[in-house]
Design an enzyme around this catalytic site. Structure first.
Site, PDB file in Angstrom:
ATOM      1  N   ASP A   1       0.781  -1.232   0.000  1.00 53.92           N
ATOM      2  CA  ASP A   1       0.000   0.000   0.000  1.00 53.92           C
ATOM      3  C   ASP A   1       0.817   1.288   0.000  1.00 53.92           C
ATOM      4  O   ASP A   1       0.361   2.297  -0.534  1.00 53.92           O
ATOM      5  CB  ASP A   1      -0.973   0.004   1.183  1.00 53.92           C
ATOM      6  CG  ASP A   1      -2.101  -0.999   0.982  1.00 53.92           C
ATOM      7  OD1 ASP A   1      -2.756  -0.936  -0.065  1.00 53.92           O
ATOM      8  OD2 ASP A   1      -2.326  -1.850   1.852  1.00 53.92           O
TER       9      ASP A   1
ATOM     10  N   TYR B   1      -9.994  -0.443   3.682  1.00 55.11           N
ATOM     11  CA  TYR B   1      -9.351  -0.558   4.994  1.00 55.11           C
ATOM     12  C   TYR B   1      -8.893   0.778   5.542  1.00 55.11           C
ATOM     13  O   TYR B   1      -8.511   1.656   4.790  1.00 55.11           O
ATOM     14  CB  TYR B   1      -8.117  -1.464   4.889  1.00 55.11           C
ATOM     15  CG  TYR B   1      -8.319  -2.796   5.564  1.00 55.11           C
ATOM     16  CD1 TYR B   1      -8.415  -2.875   6.952  1.00 55.11           C
ATOM     17  CD2 TYR B   1      -8.429  -3.963   4.839  1.00 55.11           C
ATOM     18  CE1 TYR B   1      -8.614  -4.084   7.578  1.00 55.11           C
ATOM     19  CE2 TYR B   1      -8.627  -5.181   5.462  1.00 55.11           C
ATOM     20  CZ  TYR B   1      -8.718  -5.235   6.835  1.00 55.11           C
ATOM     21  OH  TYR B   1      -8.908  -6.432   7.450  1.00 55.11           O
TER      22      TYR B   1
END
Lengths: 639, 639
Positions: free
Chosen positions: A283, A371
């Site tokens: 990420d 998330y």
């Protein structure tokens, strides 16, 4: 930085280009360490720029004053820079211009106006991903819920060229799988979804006198015995630099950490099938852990006494934009004691002493699509730094035909948990790797494995065995590739062998793991090679300005040749050198019903804890709380 | 309980006796589970009494109404009941009537009036400790400090008969070792020891509207969705019983845990030499984890919004006494979010939702001579129970001739760290074993090892490997003797196989370890056999009313034949039965200078976390904090 923007524009002289990263270049560490405020002039300010044009990656250094550009080789490593927000915004519309896509959506009985497609990085598996910059889009029905993640159009993957926005391939496997219901998925307060639970008397963290910290020069935080530089960063989230703590004896500020930040993440999903195998996200390098950090919600993301800091990041055209309230800073008292002791009555001394535990928290939250990662750097008055990562937000789910486990054959692997009708929460891991350039009392440090091992007394004493401490200084990097074991434990110290305490112990900090997890993927599996920083919990490398991103500078579709594992395998000398410690925090996540439709936060972290750094307990003389110094509060009239 | 006192007195008819434990006997579990408040009469109240007289252990049940006594066999197990406070108070004077003792103290140049001797349990090593009830006294100089622990009279051990208070042996090895200096050891606020550190604006946990919990019938705590029975216990500290949580959907109270408490501790020191080898404490069974819990310090042990609970314990003559403010109870908001999510801008929905994390903490602190153990049971609104143990207080130290590490030969083992001149902090462990009688949605539960393992795709997919979940129900006890491994991980679930969720998952709770430690002693070493509960991190036994104390009912000088290991090795059936889960929390402690002269708290713990127990996130509908409902506070005039 307007000059930088102009310089880049002129460098590409009319050609189309995109800026993927534009940050101030790290000045040389020795220059910074020598620099004296209000005495020395500022070191030359340079911008570090990563850009793309005509299918090529560019790495450049731009002199902020002169606009002079130095171009660096960008061809020696695989992969691409992170995808920009603007590219993501464009990519999500790409499928809708494809007739096959529209046809399959309609065939599933879904209105195209209800469809949202999100761009996901494709990973790299050595075949289709080679040579082209790709994105894989996955779509959801937004009908009747803000939580569209719970309504996947399962099995449909739109492989798209990120440079041309051309749809290259449509994987369409899940036509028989219904879209899960919207009912009960929305998490917003103002949506009818059951009664609201409210405790009548709120408990609050209050500090009406204002904070005890100051922020000088917009970034230098000073609180209690600590000071550190705090900087939002588009890739790392926040960067803590030059953390120093004062010695309670001398009052002198002593170096602890030159720099610390989240270097890379790895989130592999554990479903190997067509629509899921590639979900092995990095990420920070693929999306930007800071770019994806949005404004915090006062009173609920951070307590009432928090202050906020904005970030200034570069858009893909090189112009700056402000991300407001990206970071919050607050002092915490959570009702715990920093230390306490009651003397036992048999000594006839009635002694009861306790001191409050007070800390300073720096927080940001990165929302990577579904998330949310809450990252806290918590500075304690006793010299400890606690780094905590909390996982919350929405679990990404898979559509299924099943509505009850009694329909599932015993040998069938759902790759997850049936969370609700037609919804499987797929098993996955989260790893966050932290770069921790420790400078304990100066830059030259050593890494010591303080091994605890069983020792036999060989009949010399009534005890057969005891636990002995055996310290080993790691000479080279491979000796500091640490896999932790509960039954073969060690403490891991970074010490300054040149700074001895009054009684002759080296000044040190230790890294203390709380719960963590190790990757179970095969070391030769492509995702594991790319995120090889998860092969160990701890690594130590000699400081090298170019080794900052443990999954590689160009993580997107990288092949794994520019990683912490590769650097560390050079096995360079690390004894009594300027060293960087890397810690990987891990979570295994087997979803459960409670994670639906939005998951309660799960936290873990690690400590950097002084060990023989101070000559005694540094909070020995901290004052206790007394009634007449605490805030005077009354309940709100509306409560 | 006055009737009980009289009954015991009359039972021993004029003979000298001591009461070592007098508590209400646990009623039969089935009776309690069936009992309906305000409908059924109270079950018969019985007292459980452990006493000694004329060198014999007695186990008795006394009918509280009638005073009728049933005597149970106490000869089948080794060891002795815990040492009473009164015995400790007597024992500390025993050395002073011994001429050899007085001589060696004077020979060391110490004034007898400055000497304090403390009683320590001798462990059991199969020789001198057999047949006699012993205590080993160690002495300190109290001159010029309240922190006499930092001034050991090293190497001097006075072996004393606890029944007769006769000094049996004086071990006197450390005459050449100076008594460490007093300077800088005192930790009291009002003693000159450096300037006091004070942050000008206190941050405080405020709840001016009063708590949201109520305590009914003096012990039944009701807060938010939780209710549980809370009882101070002289041996366990606090006992949590019948913890139940309401289902947000139905409002029905559902069983979670029938009973939970700290069952035993094990604190082995890692110095095998004469004056130290025996230091292998079992603090609950030897001293009473609750008996040693003293009054808490308001504002510093517990926050301002805490309420307090007293304990009533029995003195050694069987009469009751009150231990005031032994337990505190408070609601906590520590500035964290229970869950949160920000929707990404690319979906054009500006959503930012966050909810405060609120919990209820039950706290006690046991001060076992030098050490302080803070035990928190924290009930979260999302159904999670977090159990936390914090270690603080004073590290027990060893005198040494050394004042600097440069005097120490490289091969010499100090068995610890030189903390200050002439002071070694000896390496040791702390283990706390918790009894957790889980009754997840009813009493019959199963223990499931949710194993995470590497699975290969064998070329069927672009991924080589993934992590697969493999669930195994433990049939018998040995299958539930769990040694945790980072690289071979599992989740550990207690499920009710008879209670399936709407989508067919069994209702469950999982035990989630944070940092922990495993004992490194040889399994056949006497201390390890006695505290064999540290052989595994998790154990599961079928419920058995007599199996409560994992180190044995009579831990003092026990031989290790009445332990959790022995019970579990019977390998009884545990599938779909009323089962008890045991979790051992461990800490390795290599002392460091910061632990001197009093140590900053170090914490770890574990969670009991709902897993497919609720049909969705149980705090989905919890209200956010809004400004006008929070307390109205101003800084104190004196701040």
């Amino acid at each position: 930085m307007n000059g930088v923007h102009k310089a880049i524009k002129s460098f590409f002289s009319g050609k189309v280009y995109s800026v993927h990263s534009l940050v101030l270049e790290e000045p040389d560490k020795q220059v910074v360490r020598r620099w004296r405020k209000e005495v020395d002039p500022l070191p030359p300010r340079m911008a570090s720029v990563i850009a793309r044009s005509a299918g090529k990656n560019y790495i450049m250094t731009v002199d902020v004053e002169s606009g002079e550009i130095t171009q660096h080789d960008a061809t020696h490593i695989s992969g691409f820079p992170l995808v920009t927000l603007e590219e993501m915004l464009s990519a999500i519309y790409a499928p809708f211009s494809n007739a096959d896509f529209n046809r399959t959506i309609l065939a599933r009985g879904v209105d195209l106006a209800d469809v949202a497609c999100l761009p996901f990085s494709p990973g790299w598996f050595g075949k289709a991903e080679d040579g082209r910059r790709l994105v894989k889009l996955e779509c959801f029905s937004r009908k009747d819920t803000a939580n569209f993640y719970m309504r996947p159009i399962e099995g449909l993957i739109i492989v798209t060229d990120l440079d041309t926005l051309q749809v290259l391939e449509i994987v369409d496997r899940g036509k028989h799988i219904p879209i899960p219901k919207a009912e009960g998925t929305d998490y917003r307060l103002d949506v009818e979804n059951g009664p609201i639970i409210k405790l009548p008397n709120p408990v609050s963290m209050e500090q009406p006198g204002g904070p005890n910290f100051v922020i000088e020069d917009e970034h230098l935080v000073k609180w209690a015995n600590w000071e550190f530089h705090l900087k939002p960063d588009p890739r790392a989230g926040v960067v803590i630099s030059r953390a120093r703590v004062s010695d309670p004896k001398s009052g002198v500020m002593r170096d602890v950490m030159y720099q610390g930040f989240a270097s890379e993440l790895f989130v592999p999903y554990m479903d190997p099938e067509e629509a899921w195998y590639f979900k092995t996200y990095m990420d920070a390098g693929e999306y930007g852990f800071g770019l994806q950090a949005l404004a915090l919600e006062p009173l609920n993301d951070c307590p009432r006494n928090a202050e906020y800091m904005d970030a200034v990041f570069a858009a893909s055209d090189g112009t700056p934009f402000v991300r407001s309230n990206m970071v919050c800073i607050f002092e915490r008292y959570a009702g715990d004691a920093a230390w306490r002791h009651t003397e036992i009555p048999i000594t006839e001394q009635l002694i009861r002493e306790a001191r409050p535990k007070i800390s300073l928290v720096v927080r940001m939250v990165a929302s990577l699509a579904n998330y949310d990662y809450v990252v806290d750097w918590e500075f304690h008055a006793d010299g400890l730094i606690h780094v905590k990562v909390s996982l919350t937000g929405i679990v990404i789910v898979k559509g299924t035909t099943y509505v009850n486990m009694n329909q599932v054959n015993q040998n069938e692997d759902l790759y997850g948990t049936l969370l609700s009708e037609n919804i499987v929460g797929v098993v996955h891991d989260h790893f966050v790797n932290f770069y921790l350039d420790m400078d304990v009392d100066g830059s030259d440090n050593s890494f010591v494995n303080v091994h605890l091992q069983r020792e036999y007394t060989d009949g010399k004493f009534p005890r057969k065995s005891f636990m002995k401490v055996n310290k080993t200084v790691a000479k080279t990097e491979k000796e500091a590739q640490i896999k932790m074991k509960l039954t073969d434990p060690s403490e891991y110290h970074v010490v300054n062998p040149n700074k001895m305490s009054r009684v002759g112990n080296p000044a040190g900090y230790k890294v203390v793991a709380a719960g963590t997890a190790a990757s179970l993927l095969d070391p030769d599996d492509a995702p594991q090679r790319r995120s090889a920083f998860t092969n160990n919990q701890i690594w130590v490398t000699p400081y090298n300005k170019s080794e900052r991103w443990s999954g590689g500078l160009f993580a997107y579709q990288s092949h794994g040749e520019d990683t912490l594992q590769v650097w560390s395998d050079r096995d360079r000398a690390i004894e009594n050198k300027d060293i960087v410690l890397w810690y990987t925090l891990g979570f295994h996540h087997v979803p459960c019903q409670e994670d639906y439709p939005i998951m309660p936060a799960v936290s873990s972290g690690f400590d950097l804890k002084p060990v023989n750094f101070f000559s005694r307990n540094p909070v020995l003389r901290i004052a206790p709380y007394v009634e007449n110094e605490l805030p005077v509060c009354k309940a709100a009239a509306s409560a």
